[in-house]
Design an enzyme around this catalytic site. Structure first.
Site, PDB file in Angstrom:
ATOM      1  N   ASP A   1     -26.910 -47.538 -21.883  1.00 32.03           N
ATOM      2  CA  ASP A   1     -27.216 -46.978 -20.560  1.00 32.03           C
ATOM      3  C   ASP A   1     -26.709 -47.876 -19.444  1.00 32.03           C
ATOM      4  O   ASP A   1     -26.915 -49.101 -19.479  1.00 32.03           O
ATOM      5  CB  ASP A   1     -28.730 -46.854 -20.386  1.00 32.03           C
ATOM      6  CG  ASP A   1     -29.252 -45.491 -20.778  1.00 32.03           C
ATOM      7  OD1 ASP A   1     -28.451 -44.538 -20.890  1.00 32.03           O
ATOM      8  OD2 ASP A   1     -30.478 -45.377 -20.982  1.00 32.03           O
TER       9      ASP A   1
ATOM     10  N   GLU B   1     -32.101 -33.720 -21.259  1.00 32.95           N
ATOM     11  CA  GLU B   1     -33.505 -34.121 -21.438  1.00 32.95           C
ATOM     12  C   GLU B   1     -34.443 -33.118 -20.775  1.00 32.95           C
ATOM     13  O   GLU B   1     -34.263 -32.780 -19.596  1.00 32.95           O
ATOM     14  CB  GLU B   1     -33.710 -35.528 -20.838  1.00 32.95           C
ATOM     15  CG  GLU B   1     -35.144 -36.023 -20.991  1.00 32.95           C
ATOM     16  CD  GLU B   1     -35.324 -37.511 -20.731  1.00 32.95           C
ATOM     17  OE1 GLU B   1     -34.332 -38.215 -20.441  1.00 32.95           O
ATOM     18  OE2 GLU B   1     -36.489 -37.963 -20.819  1.00 32.95           O
TER      19      GLU B   1
ATOM     20  N   ASP C   1     -32.199 -47.479 -21.284  1.00 29.43           N
ATOM     21  CA  ASP C   1     -32.956 -48.281 -20.315  1.00 29.43           C
ATOM     22  C   ASP C   1     -34.455 -48.003 -20.457  1.00 29.43           C
ATOM     23  O   ASP C   1     -35.276 -48.628 -19.791  1.00 29.43           O
ATOM     24  CB  ASP C   1     -32.445 -48.084 -18.880  1.00 29.43           C
ATOM     25  CG  ASP C   1     -32.490 -46.633 -18.422  1.00 29.43           C
ATOM     26  OD1 ASP C   1     -32.913 -45.758 -19.199  1.00 29.43           O
ATOM     27  OD2 ASP C   1     -32.083 -46.370 -17.269  1.00 29.43           O
ATOM     28  N   SER C   2     -34.811 -47.109 -21.390  1.00 27.95           N
ATOM     29  CA  SER C   2     -36.219 -46.954 -21.773  1.00 27.95           C
ATOM     30  C   SER C   2     -36.777 -48.276 -22.270  1.00 27.95           C
ATOM     31  O   SER C   2     -37.995 -48.432 -22.376  1.00 27.95           O
ATOM     32  CB  SER C   2     -36.367 -45.871 -22.852  1.00 27.95           C
ATOM     33  OG  SER C   2     -35.495 -46.119 -23.936  1.00 27.95           O
TER      34      SER C   2
ATOM     35  N   GLU D   1     -26.700 -41.175 -15.498  1.00 38.13           N
ATOM     36  CA  GLU D   1     -27.521 -40.010 -15.145  1.00 38.13           C
ATOM     37  C   GLU D   1     -26.972 -39.335 -13.896  1.00 38.13           C
ATOM     38  O   GLU D   1     -26.573 -40.014 -12.945  1.00 38.13           O
ATOM     39  CB  GLU D   1     -28.966 -40.447 -14.895  1.00 38.13           C
ATOM     40  CG  GLU D   1     -29.615 -41.058 -16.119  1.00 38.13           C
ATOM     41  CD  GLU D   1     -31.077 -41.443 -15.899  1.00 38.13           C
ATOM     42  OE1 GLU D   1     -31.667 -41.060 -14.866  1.00 38.13           O
ATOM     43  OE2 GLU D   1     -31.626 -42.133 -16.773  1.00 38.13           O
TER      44      GLU D   1
HETATM   45  O1  KIV Z   1     -33.270 -44.548 -22.060  1.00 40.61           O
HETATM   46  C1  KIV Z   1     -33.463 -43.704 -22.933  1.00 40.61           C
HETATM   47  O2  KIV Z   1     -34.160 -43.920 -23.921  1.00 40.61           O
HETATM   48  C2  KIV Z   1     -32.837 -42.390 -22.770  1.00 40.61           C
HETATM   49  C3  KIV Z   1     -33.326 -41.300 -23.659  1.00 40.61           C
HETATM   50  C4  KIV Z   1     -34.588 -40.749 -23.119  1.00 40.61           C
HETATM   51  C5  KIV Z   1     -32.304 -40.241 -23.844  1.00 40.61           C
HETATM   52  O3  KIV Z   1     -32.005 -42.214 -21.936  1.00 40.61           O
END
Ligand code: KIV
Length: 268
Positions: A85, A182, A46-47, A116
């Site tokens: 995610d 993380e 979700d980044s 998470e």
């Molecule tokens: O969303 C993402 O890119 C992540 C990484 C930081 C592990 O969860």
């Protein structure tokens, strides 16, 4: 059509002491490049809200955006496992998580979903597992909780370190197939990786995890220039002549040789 890696393959790689290479990925073109460069896990993180959509946090990312990008990535890969995610508020109850994970698997083509949080998520991990959905847990710095906890290293205090360790053990017991850690001190990450049978993938967690993940755009030197980038960010593209595929191969080789991250890219 090659058979993609399965959660069992990843676990076997851990047992054999072979580090796993993971990168975030959000589209088919990059999925092809990463897959052919030998990346094992494509994380549709979700980044994407921050790197693709230009948002301040991952919180505004919705399930349909995740499904769309997961489907793009799944079309471009042959061998890598696609991990997607579950976005913010898409897994507030086990039943809601089941619906959201189902969309990521059925419409997106993901093979595993990531969520998470620790103790509060155990019922959800069990519920997804009961339907045969592989789950990756995510502990340490939790970007979806950033408004409450901020961006900082987690687990420096002994009580917090013990809590992360206990959550990791409980997640494995509940059926999680993998764990992302993380921004935790290297010694804590190493202790957790040793305590668990499932692969532990680190980002800002030192070189003694079972694998590493980075945000693809950070590896390509596209980290926004404002402010200080996190310590675990490194540009693998500048200064080498193999282009994007060369940068990805350099990262993969560094992870497999346990040369990445070096101590100055981790936290004590
Ligand atoms: O969303 C993402 O890119 C992540 C990484 C930081 C592990 O969860």
């Amino acid at each position: 059509m090659n058979t993609p890696l399965s959660p069992a393959d990843l676990r076997a790689r851990k047992a054999a002491g072979e580090p796993l290479v993971a990168l975030t990925c959000y589209d088919a073109a990059f999925a092809r490049v990463l897959d052919r460069a030998g990346v094992d896990i494509l994380l549709v993180g979700d980044s994407l809200g921050m790197v693709l959509q230009g948002r301040e946090t991952t919180l505004p990312v919705d399930l349909e955006a995740m499904v769309y990008h997961t489907a793009c990535v799944a079309r471009g890969r042959r061998r890598a496992l696609v991990l997607a995610d579950l976005p913010f508020l898409s897994y507030t109850t086990p039943e809601r998580a089941l619906h959201s994970a189902g969309r990521l698997l059925q419409a997106g083509g993901a093979q595993m979903v990531k969520l998470e949080g620790g103790a509060a998520r155990l019922d959800t991990v069990r519920r997804l597992g009961a339907e045969g959905i592989p789950v990756c847990a995510h502990l340490g710095l939790l970007p979806q909780s950033v408004l409450r906890h901020g961006y900082h290293v987690h687990g420096r205090e002994p009580a917090e370190a013990e809590c992360i360790l206990q959550d990791a053990v409980a997640m494995q017991k509940a059926g999680a197939q993998m764990l992302v850690l993380e921004c935790v001190p290297e010694v804590l990450a190493a202790e957790i990786a040793q305590a668990l049978e499932i692969p532990v993938i680190g980002i800002g967690a030192g070189s003694r995890c079972d694998g590493q993940v980075l945000v693809l755009y950070d590896l390509l030197g596209l980290t926004p220039l404002e402010g200080e980038p996190p310590r675990f960010v490194r540009d693998f593209l500048t200064g080498q002549d193999g282009g994007i595929a060369g940068a990805v191969r350099a990262y993969a080789e560094a992870v497999r040789a346990r040369a990445w991250p070096s101590p100055d890219h981790g936290y004590a």
